[in-house]
Write an enzyme that holds these catalytic residues in place. Sequence first.
Site, mmCIF file in Angstrom:
data_model
loop_
_atom_site.group_PDB
_atom_site.id
_atom_site.type_symbol
_atom_site.label_atom_id
_atom_site.label_comp_id
_atom_site.label_asym_id
_atom_site.label_seq_id
_atom_site.Cartn_x
_atom_site.Cartn_y
_atom_site.Cartn_z
ATOM 1 N N ASN A 1 -2.064 -2.081 -2.146
ATOM 2 C CA ASN A 1 -1.310 -3.168 -1.518
ATOM 3 C C ASN A 1 0.199 -2.969 -1.491
ATOM 4 O O ASN A 1 0.913 -3.809 -0.948
ATOM 5 C CB ASN A 1 -1.650 -4.528 -2.170
ATOM 6 N N ARG B 1 4.990 -8.970 1.330
ATOM 7 C CA ARG B 1 4.053 -9.556 0.367
ATOM 8 C C ARG B 1 4.819 -10.215 -0.784
ATOM 9 O O ARG B 1 5.584 -9.556 -1.485
ATOM 10 C CB ARG B 1 3.166 -8.448 -0.203
ATOM 11 N N HIS C 1 6.778 -0.678 -12.557
ATOM 12 C CA HIS C 1 6.333 -1.936 -11.955
ATOM 13 C C HIS C 1 7.578 -2.666 -11.468
ATOM 14 O O HIS C 1 8.562 -2.783 -12.202
ATOM 15 C CB HIS C 1 5.569 -2.807 -12.958
ATOM 16 N N ARG D 1 4.863 -12.329 -16.083
ATOM 17 C CA ARG D 1 4.080 -12.921 -14.999
ATOM 18 C C ARG D 1 3.169 -14.014 -15.554
ATOM 19 O O ARG D 1 2.778 -13.987 -16.725
ATOM 20 C CB ARG D 1 3.245 -11.838 -14.295
#
Length: 147
Positions: free
Chosen positions: A13, A20, A102, A109
């Site tokens: 993705n 996104r 990342h 998160r």
Amino acid sequence: MAKPVLFVLNGPNLEFLGEREPEVYGTTTLADIETMCRAEADAAGFDLRFHQTNAEHEMIGWIHEARKGAAGIVINPAAFSYAGYPILDALKMCDCPIVEVHISNIHRREEAWRANSLMSAAVTGLITGLGPQGYVLAVRYLAERKR
């Protein structure tokens, strides 16, 4: 004489970066990140192999290519981080340094499972939460390490 090669590998993705969840991942595209990494690698005298895939077997193939002789691997495993045991096994076979990147800080998160990357057990270092600049820092680190 051939230049040493750095691999920058991107998981599922990530081809949608820039559109996104911009509130999490920002507006920088994967093409922008490739341009930034390529400039850093070129300045240090390294070739760069930059790839993205949604297929685990393809990621493993690139890791196998880099396994012996690459100057290093930068990997953003994305969702492979949480279930990609075959990728973890491939990374463990590498004789080069590996930096896991990342874009968001996986430890901040909302979803607690995001903080537990399987890949971290096989990497030299981890950069998380520094946005796209984390990739550039990883390439710089690997280039300086091989000089």
